[in-house]
Design a protein around this motif. Structure first.
Motif, mmCIF file in Angstrom:
data_model
loop_
_atom_site.group_PDB
_atom_site.id
_atom_site.type_symbol
_atom_site.label_atom_id
_atom_site.label_comp_id
_atom_site.label_asym_id
_atom_site.label_seq_id
_atom_site.Cartn_x
_atom_site.Cartn_y
_atom_site.Cartn_z
ATOM 1 N N ALA A 144 54.839 41.497 27.165
ATOM 2 C CA ALA A 144 54.374 42.908 26.951
ATOM 3 C C ALA A 144 53.434 43.081 25.785
ATOM 4 C CB ALA A 144 55.526 43.976 26.526
ATOM 5 N N ALA A 145 53.722 41.870 24.934
ATOM 6 C CA ALA A 145 52.901 41.964 23.616
ATOM 7 C C ALA A 145 51.506 41.090 23.891
ATOM 8 C CB ALA A 145 53.850 41.452 22.557
ATOM 9 N N GLY A 146 51.470 40.384 25.090
ATOM 10 C CA GLY A 146 50.321 39.645 25.388
ATOM 11 C C GLY A 146 50.469 38.101 24.617
ATOM 12 N N LEU A 147 51.671 37.681 24.347
ATOM 13 C CA LEU A 147 51.938 36.376 24.109
ATOM 14 C C LEU A 147 51.945 35.469 25.187
ATOM 15 C CD1 LEU A 147 54.472 37.031 20.843
ATOM 16 C CD2 LEU A 147 51.929 36.519 20.732
ATOM 17 N N ASP A 148 52.427 36.103 26.142
ATOM 18 C CA ASP A 148 52.569 35.130 27.364
ATOM 19 C C ASP A 148 52.133 35.974 28.689
ATOM 20 O OD1 ASP A 148 53.225 33.148 29.033
ATOM 21 O OD2 ASP A 148 55.526 33.513 28.949
ATOM 22 N N ARG A 149 51.632 35.235 29.527
ATOM 23 C CA ARG A 149 50.881 35.673 30.636
ATOM 24 C C ARG A 149 52.141 35.972 31.882
ATOM 25 N NH1 ARG A 149 45.409 36.864 30.794
ATOM 26 N NH2 ARG A 149 43.913 35.832 29.316
ATOM 27 N N PRO A 150 52.100 36.990 32.411
ATOM 28 C CA PRO A 150 53.287 37.077 33.582
ATOM 29 C C PRO A 150 52.537 36.136 34.750
ATOM 30 C CG PRO A 150 51.846 39.055 33.516
ATOM 31 C CD PRO A 150 51.446 38.413 32.110
ATOM 32 N N THR A 151 53.523 35.743 35.491
ATOM 33 C CA THR A 151 52.957 35.094 36.917
ATOM 34 C C THR A 151 52.437 36.162 37.836
ATOM 35 O OG1 THR A 151 54.872 33.591 36.386
ATOM 36 C CG2 THR A 151 53.838 33.545 38.587
ATOM 37 N N SER A 152 53.015 37.374 37.932
ATOM 38 C CA SER A 152 52.450 38.189 38.697
ATOM 39 C C SER A 152 52.746 39.677 38.064
ATOM 40 C CB SER A 152 53.092 38.385 40.008
ATOM 41 O OG SER A 152 54.465 38.317 40.092
ATOM 42 N N GLY A 153 52.215 40.543 38.490
ATOM 43 C CA GLY A 153 52.215 41.949 38.103
ATOM 44 C C GLY A 153 51.250 42.207 36.815
ATOM 45 N N SER A 154 51.279 43.663 36.275
ATOM 46 C CA SER A 154 50.435 43.879 35.127
ATOM 47 C C SER A 154 51.289 44.354 34.023
ATOM 48 C CB SER A 154 49.448 44.942 35.751
ATOM 49 O OG SER A 154 50.094 46.218 36.142
ATOM 50 N N VAL A 155 50.373 44.301 32.882
ATOM 51 C CA VAL A 155 50.817 44.727 31.647
ATOM 52 C C VAL A 155 49.666 45.528 31.082
ATOM 53 C CG1 VAL A 155 51.613 44.256 29.368
ATOM 54 C CG2 VAL A 155 52.435 42.846 31.146
ATOM 55 N N VAL A 156 50.121 47.014 30.751
ATOM 56 C CA VAL A 156 48.912 47.740 30.186
ATOM 57 C C VAL A 156 49.221 48.140 28.711
ATOM 58 C CG1 VAL A 156 47.565 49.818 30.659
ATOM 59 C CG2 VAL A 156 48.031 48.403 32.593
ATOM 60 N N VAL A 157 48.568 47.960 27.766
ATOM 61 C CA VAL A 157 48.878 48.261 26.586
ATOM 62 C C VAL A 157 47.605 49.278 26.155
ATOM 63 C CG1 VAL A 157 48.910 47.948 24.128
ATOM 64 C CG2 VAL A 157 50.252 46.515 25.791
ATOM 65 N N GLY A 158 48.035 50.610 25.741
ATOM 66 C CA GLY A 158 46.956 51.566 25.368
ATOM 67 C C GLY A 158 46.086 51.913 26.458
ATOM 68 N N GLY A 159 46.431 51.698 27.452
ATOM 69 C CA GLY A 159 45.141 51.694 28.673
ATOM 70 C C GLY A 159 44.459 50.661 29.003
ATOM 71 N N THR A 160 44.656 49.518 28.520
ATOM 72 C CA THR A 160 44.016 48.361 28.521
ATOM 73 C C THR A 160 44.995 47.123 29.313
ATOM 74 O OG1 THR A 160 42.817 48.110 26.486
ATOM 75 C CG2 THR A 160 43.110 45.983 27.482
ATOM 76 N N ASP A 161 44.446 46.765 30.408
ATOM 77 C CA ASP A 161 45.178 45.758 31.273
ATOM 78 C C ASP A 161 45.066 44.264 30.712
ATOM 79 O OD1 ASP A 161 46.323 44.089 33.205
ATOM 80 O OD2 ASP A 161 45.464 45.256 34.935
ATOM 81 N N LEU A 162 46.219 43.879 30.216
ATOM 82 C CA LEU A 162 46.071 42.585 29.331
ATOM 83 C C LEU A 162 46.045 41.509 30.447
ATOM 84 C CD1 LEU A 162 49.157 42.861 26.729
ATOM 85 C CD2 LEU A 162 46.714 43.835 26.550
ATOM 86 N N THR A 163 46.527 41.634 31.530
ATOM 87 C CA THR A 163 46.509 40.520 32.478
ATOM 88 C C THR A 163 44.955 40.075 32.887
ATOM 89 O OG1 THR A 163 46.894 42.157 34.278
ATOM 90 C CG2 THR A 163 48.758 40.966 33.330
ATOM 91 N N ARG A 164 44.102 41.056 32.638
ATOM 92 C CA ARG A 164 42.654 41.039 33.280
ATOM 93 C C ARG A 164 41.946 40.640 31.968
ATOM 94 N NH1 ARG A 164 41.296 43.473 38.023
ATOM 95 N NH2 ARG A 164 42.991 44.914 38.872
ATOM 96 N N LEU A 165 42.353 40.199 30.666
ATOM 97 C CA LEU A 165 41.550 39.859 29.724
ATOM 98 C C LEU A 165 41.629 38.343 29.784
ATOM 99 C CD1 LEU A 165 42.942 42.135 26.887
ATOM 100 C CD2 LEU A 165 40.950 42.478 28.360
ATOM 101 N N SER A 166 40.353 37.845 28.910
ATOM 102 C CA SER A 166 40.125 36.557 28.795
ATOM 103 C C SER A 166 41.047 36.195 27.606
ATOM 104 C CB SER A 166 38.575 36.024 28.394
ATOM 105 O OG SER A 166 38.301 36.759 27.282
ATOM 106 N N GLU A 167 41.234 34.781 27.368
ATOM 107 C CA GLU A 167 42.023 34.423 26.022
ATOM 108 C C GLU A 167 41.548 34.963 25.001
ATOM 109 O OE1 GLU A 167 45.065 33.202 25.714
ATOM 110 O OE2 GLU A 167 45.277 33.066 27.984
ATOM 111 N N THR A 168 40.215 34.832 24.907
ATOM 112 C CA THR A 168 39.512 35.556 23.610
ATOM 113 C C THR A 168 39.662 36.981 23.384
ATOM 114 O OG1 THR A 168 37.753 33.598 23.665
ATOM 115 C CG2 THR A 168 37.312 35.508 22.315
ATOM 116 N N ARG A 169 39.333 37.609 24.497
ATOM 117 C CA ARG A 169 39.759 39.046 24.163
ATOM 118 C C ARG A 169 41.145 39.247 24.168
ATOM 119 N NH1 ARG A 169 37.398 42.605 28.907
ATOM 120 N NH2 ARG A 169 37.826 44.173 27.301
ATOM 121 N N LEU A 170 42.022 38.655 24.593
ATOM 122 C CA LEU A 170 43.567 38.922 24.376
ATOM 123 C C LEU A 170 43.915 38.854 22.819
ATOM 124 C CD1 LEU A 170 46.246 39.681 25.643
ATOM 125 C CD2 LEU A 170 46.488 37.140 26.575
#
Length: 245
Positions: free
Chosen positions: A55-81
């Motif tokens: 949920a905090a973007g410290l680990d990436r899920p194997t599948s599914g999506s995590v959205v924080v404040g309208g931003t999908d963390l699973t779609r971000l590059s490591e730098t943007r994350l």
């Protein structure tokens, strides 16, 4: 009407492969409204910390999506994350993780310095005052009690005005009285400032400070309780721990 600060949709997290594969989270969906305090509980190995890390973007899920404040963390590059975590998310852990050579105010200012932003002394003093340590700004960690060190860590998490504050057993290393002080601070941040707090804990009393308690079992959400008292939470946990595997 509250919008969701965090949304998890069908989040799974698996480690390893083949016969050694372990499923830490299994198709978890969860919404956390803005301006609320959520506690996450469950038996040992239920996936609590993995849920928090995903949920905090410290680990990436194997599948599914995590959205924080309208931003999908699973779609971000490591730098943007990394940038998102630095600017929009705060963390408080059981271990205080303060640098012993720095004063309280220097520890609090560290996230801004790491982001190459010049910290305002007024802002640093503001968050130290907020956690009741305005008179300890120039003290180093060894000159502070455990509770004071955790409050410095809390101020450090607040310096960037995060959208969500995550706590992983934030009172686990504190005595009962000091732990309650930290929990009262977290509760006040939700009630007075509209912050969103998500906390993993094993303590039913700590969980009773939350608006909602989410219970995990074997990587899945088993149930939740809203506005529950500590004894009700303890009863639920006892039943979960006693349930057959």
């Amino acid at each position: 009407m509250n919008e969701d600060a965090i949304r998890l949709h069908s989040v799974s997290r698996r480690y390893g492969a083949g016969d050694s594969e372990v499923t830490a989270l299994d198709q978890v969906s969860l919404a956390v409204p803005q301006g609320t305090f959520t506690a996450v509980m469950g038996p040992s190995g239920s996936g609590k910390s993995t849920l928090l890390q995903c949920a905090a973007g410290l680990d990436r899920p194997t599948s599914g999506s995590v959205v924080v404040g309208g931003t999908d963390l699973t779609r971000l590059s490591e730098t943007r994350l990394t940038l998102l975590r630095r600017e929009r998310i705060g963390f408080v852990f059981q271990s205080f993780n303060l640098l012993p050579s720095l004063t309280a105010e220097q520890n609090v200012a560290l996230p801004l310095r790491l982001a190459r932003r010049r910290p305002s002394r007024a802002r640093v003093r503001e968050v130290l005052e907020q956690v009741g340590l305005g008179d300890r700004a120039r003290h180093r960690p060894t000159e502070l009690s455990g509770g004071q060190q955790q409050r410095v860590a809390l101020a450090r998490a607040l310096i960037t005005r995060p959208e969500v504050l995550f706590g992983d057993e934030p009172t686990g290393a504190l005595d009962t009285h000091t732990g309650r002080e930290v929990l009262n601070l977290l509760r006040a941040m939700v009630d007075a400032e509209g912050r969103t707090v998500v906390m993993v804990t094993h303590d039913p009393v700590a969980a009773s400070y939350a608006d909602r308690v989410v219970f995990l079992v074997d990587g899945r959400i088993e149930s939740d309780l809203a506005g529950a008292r500590a004894d009700d939470i303890a009863t639920r946990m006892t039943k979960l721990e006693a349930a057959p595997c």
